[in-house]
Design a protein around this motif. Structure first.
Motif, PDB file in Angstrom:
ATOM      1  N   THR A 117      45.831  74.689  48.898  1.00 57.16           N
ATOM      2  CA  THR A 117      45.731  73.292  49.250  1.00 57.16           C
ATOM      3  C   THR A 117      44.698  72.485  48.602  1.00 57.16           C
ATOM      4  O   THR A 117      44.982  71.186  48.418  1.00 57.16           O
ATOM      5  CB  THR A 117      45.484  73.413  50.896  1.00 57.16           C
ATOM      6  OG1 THR A 117      46.419  74.237  51.586  1.00 57.16           O
ATOM      7  CG2 THR A 117      45.998  71.886  51.372  1.00 57.16           C
ATOM      8  N   THR A 138      42.099  63.130  49.725  1.00 54.51           N
ATOM      9  CA  THR A 138      42.197  63.383  51.135  1.00 54.51           C
ATOM     10  C   THR A 138      41.055  64.454  51.333  1.00 54.51           C
ATOM     11  O   THR A 138      41.132  65.439  50.801  1.00 54.51           O
ATOM     12  CB  THR A 138      43.456  63.843  51.630  1.00 54.51           C
ATOM     13  OG1 THR A 138      44.386  63.040  51.144  1.00 54.51           O
ATOM     14  CG2 THR A 138      43.324  64.095  53.018  1.00 54.51           C
ATOM     15  N   ALA A 155      44.237  68.042  48.328  1.00 55.22           N
ATOM     16  CA  ALA A 155      43.140  67.208  48.292  1.00 55.22           C
ATOM     17  C   ALA A 155      42.716  66.423  47.323  1.00 55.22           C
ATOM     18  O   ALA A 155      42.277  65.178  47.550  1.00 55.22           O
ATOM     19  CB  ALA A 155      42.114  68.236  48.902  1.00 55.22           C
ATOM     20  N   SER A 157      37.845  71.928  44.833  1.00 50.97           N
ATOM     21  CA  SER A 157      38.164  70.600  45.021  1.00 50.97           C
ATOM     22  C   SER A 157      36.808  69.802  45.253  1.00 50.97           C
ATOM     23  O   SER A 157      36.358  70.191  46.025  1.00 50.97           O
ATOM     24  CB  SER A 157      39.271  70.500  46.013  1.00 50.97           C
ATOM     25  OG  SER A 157      39.423  68.931  46.336  1.00 50.97           O
ATOM     26  N   TYR A 164      36.789  67.423  47.275  1.00 54.20           N
ATOM     27  CA  TYR A 164      37.182  66.793  48.401  1.00 54.20           C
ATOM     28  C   TYR A 164      37.080  67.733  49.564  1.00 54.20           C
ATOM     29  O   TYR A 164      37.599  67.415  50.649  1.00 54.20           O
ATOM     30  CB  TYR A 164      38.446  65.966  48.355  1.00 54.20           C
ATOM     31  CG  TYR A 164      38.564  64.816  47.510  1.00 54.20           C
ATOM     32  CD1 TYR A 164      38.349  63.459  48.195  1.00 54.20           C
ATOM     33  CD2 TYR A 164      38.763  64.816  46.312  1.00 54.20           C
ATOM     34  CE1 TYR A 164      38.320  62.454  47.464  1.00 54.20           C
ATOM     35  CE2 TYR A 164      38.668  63.696  45.537  1.00 54.20           C
ATOM     36  CZ  TYR A 164      38.283  62.415  45.942  1.00 54.20           C
ATOM     37  OH  TYR A 164      38.446  61.404  45.158  1.00 54.20           O
ATOM     38  N   ILE A 165      36.723  68.981  49.128  1.00 55.16           N
ATOM     39  CA  ILE A 165      36.401  69.780  50.195  1.00 55.16           C
ATOM     40  C   ILE A 165      35.211  69.932  50.929  1.00 55.16           C
ATOM     41  O   ILE A 165      34.183  69.970  50.337  1.00 55.16           O
ATOM     42  CB  ILE A 165      36.910  71.392  49.711  1.00 55.16           C
ATOM     43  CG1 ILE A 165      38.327  71.479  49.353  1.00 55.16           C
ATOM     44  CG2 ILE A 165      36.350  72.405  50.787  1.00 55.16           C
ATOM     45  CD1 ILE A 165      38.695  72.786  48.907  1.00 55.16           C
ATOM     46  N   LEU A 169      39.022  67.386  53.032  1.00 54.73           N
ATOM     47  CA  LEU A 169      39.658  68.425  53.495  1.00 54.73           C
ATOM     48  C   LEU A 169      38.669  69.405  53.981  1.00 54.73           C
ATOM     49  O   LEU A 169      37.659  69.657  53.489  1.00 54.73           O
ATOM     50  CB  LEU A 169      40.450  69.476  52.210  1.00 54.73           C
ATOM     51  CG  LEU A 169      41.260  70.717  52.811  1.00 54.73           C
ATOM     52  CD1 LEU A 169      42.196  71.061  51.260  1.00 54.73           C
ATOM     53  CD2 LEU A 169      40.381  71.771  52.949  1.00 54.73           C
TER      54      LEU A 169
END
Ligand code: DHB
Length: 388
Positions: free
Chosen positions: A110, A119, A114, A135, A137-138, A121
Motif C-alpha cells: 500500500t 495520504t 500513500a 513511503s 507518508y508512513i 498511512l
C-alpha cells in the motif's frame, strides 16, 4: 501490470488535483482502516478494531472541528486486496488517512498509494523495520522486531545462556528478529548454533522442533506473528523440549495476551521482550484494560495498543490541522509525545517510527490467570534498524 499502474497513477493524480477543494467543503473527515478481519491473522483485526471503537467511544466522533467517520475494510491478510481497498478508499471515499495493516506485506503493498496520493498511512500492527522507509507518508504506532529482539538478546547473554537456536517465521519481521537477535547475542559472546524458519502460512512446528532437540542449545529464541503462539507452545510442550533442559525465550508476539491465558503451564516462566503487556502496572493501562475488557469480554494485546495509539495520533493531528489532510496532517503526526497504555512514547519526527520502552517479562500466574509480568525495562528505545 504497467497499464494498471498507469491507471492507478492517473486516478490518484486526478484526486490529488481535486482533493483540496473537496475536503475543504466537507464537514466530515474519513479514516480508512484496512485490517485482516478474516483469515489466519483475524485476531489482529479483532484486537485493533476493538481498540479503535474504544478510542471513539471514549473520545467522541469529532476531531479538528469535523465529524470523524471510520470506514473499516477486511483484506483477509491478502496484499493485492489491501492495495485495491486502499485505492478505493483514497479515490472514492477521499479518506484523510489510511490505517491498520496487520502484516508487513500488506503495508508494503500500500505504500506507493500513500506516496502518490499524499495520504498519511498509519501502520498500527506491521513491524518490519524498513516499512517506514517505503513511503515518506508512513507513520508507525506498533513496534519493530529489532526493538524487541535486541533486548531479549541482551538479557539472554547476561543470564547464563551461551548457545541458542533461533526459530522465526520466514518473512520480513522474522528476518529482522533473527538478524538483530543473533548480532547482539554474538556480540555479547554467545553462539547461534542454528537458524531455523517456518512458513508464514500454515506452519508445522514438529520438524523444526526435532532439529532444535538434536542441536541441544541452552535456549531456543522464537519470533512468530500474533496468532501462532498457542499452537507453537503446544507442540513445544508435547515434544518435551523444556524437559530436555531447553529454555524458551521469545519476543512477546509468542506469549501474546490474546492467547496466553489458554496456553497452560508450558508457558510459565518463558522470558520474553516486548513493548506492551496487559499487566503493565500503570494507572493509564489499568484504565485501558478495564474499559477494553468491559467492552469486549477479551483481554487487549499488543496489537490493540497500536490501534488505540494510532487513533490518538490521527485525532491529535486532525485537531492541529483543523481537519485538513495531506502534508499538513502528516507534519502534525510527527513528533507527538504522549502516554500510551504501554508507557511513554514518541513519534520520531525524522523516522516517523515509534520510540518506546521495551520490557523484559516473565510469564507468571496471577490470580489464576497467565500474564507477562515485567521485571526489567530499557527506556526510550529507537528502532535499532534505523541506527545502521
Ligand atoms: C507482523 C505481524 C505480527 O502479527 C506480529 O506479531 C509482528 C509483525 C508483521 O507482519 O509485520
Amino acid at each position: 501490470m504497467t497499464r494498471r499502474l498507469t491507471l492507478i497513477t492517473l486516478a490518484l493524480s486526478a484526486l490529488a488535483f481535486g482533493a483540496g477543494s473537496a475536503q475543504a467543503q466537507s464537514d466530515t473527515v474519513k479514516i480508512g482502516v484496512i485490517l485482516p478481519m478474516t483469515g489466519q491473522s483475524a485476531s489482529t483485526g479483532k484486537q485493533i478494531d476493538a481498540a479503535i471503537k474504544l478510542w471513539v467511544a471514549q473520545n467522541g466522533s469529532k476531531a479538528g472541528g469535523k465529524k470523524v467517520e471510520v470506514i473499516l475494510k477486511d483484506d483477509a491478510g491478502v496484499a493485492d486486496t489491501t492495495r485495491r481497498l486502499a485505492q478505493e478508499l483514497v479515490v472514492n471515499d477521499k479518506v484523510v488517512a489510511l490505517a491498520g495493516f496487520g502484516l508487513t506485506p500488506l503495508a508494503l503493498a500500500t505504500a506507493p498509494i500513500a506516496t502518490q496520493s499524499k495520504t498519511p498511512l498509519v501502520v498500527m500492527a506491521a513491524a518490519t523495520s524498513m516499512i517506514t522507509e517505503a513511503s515518506p507518508y508512513i507513520v508507525r504506532t506498533s513496534f519493530t522486531l529489532p526493538q524487541a529482539a535486541v533486548s531479549i538478546a541482551e538479557w539472554a547473554a547476561k543470564n547464563k545462556v551461551k548457545k541458542v537456536v533461533t526459530l522465526v517465521a520466514d518473512y520480513g519481521p522474522g528476518n529482522d528478529a533473527e538478524k538483530y537477535f543473533a548480532d547482539r547475542f554474538v556480540l555479547n559472546g554467545g553462539t547461534v548454533a542454528e537458524k531455523l524458519r517456518t512458513p508464514l502460512r500454515s506452519p508445522d512446528f514438529a520438524p523444526v522442533l526435532q532439529k532444535v532437540r538434536d542441536a541441544a542449545p541452552d535456549a531456543l529464541f522464537v519470533f512468530l506473528p500474533s496468532g501462532q503462539g498457542a499452537q507453537f507452545m503446544k507442540q513445544f510442550g508435547e515434544r518435551g523440549l523444556a524437559k530436555a533442559g531447553i529454555k524458551l525465550i521469545a519476543t512477546g508476539d509468542v506469549t501474546d495476551d490474546d492467547q496466553l491465558n489458554d496456553m497452560g503451564d508450558v508457558a510459565l516462566g518463558v522470558v520474553n521482550s516486548h513493548h506492551y503487556s496487559a499487566a503493565h502496572p500503570s494507572p493509564a493501562n489499568k484504565k485501558y484494560v478495564e474499559a477494553f475488557e468491559a467492552a469486549n469480554k477479551f483481554r487487549p494485546n499488543f496489537m490493540s495498543v497500536g490501534g488505540y495509539d494510532g487513533m490518538r495520533v490521527i485525532y491529535n493531528a486532525l485537531n492541529t490541522t483543523k481537519g485538513a489532510g495531506g502534508d499538513a496532517l502528516l507534519a502534525a503526526m510527527k513528533g507527538q509525545i504522549f502516554e500510551s497504555p504501554r508507557g511513554p512514547v514518541l513519534i520520531d519526527a525524522q523516522t516517523r517510527d515509534i520510540v518506546q520502552d521495551i520490557y523484559i517479562r516473565k510469564v507468571e500466574r496471577v490470580n489464576g490467570q497467565l500474564y507477562n509480568i515485567e521485571f526489567d525495562v530499557q527506556k526510550g528505545v529507537k528502532d535499532p534498524g534505523k541506527l545502521k
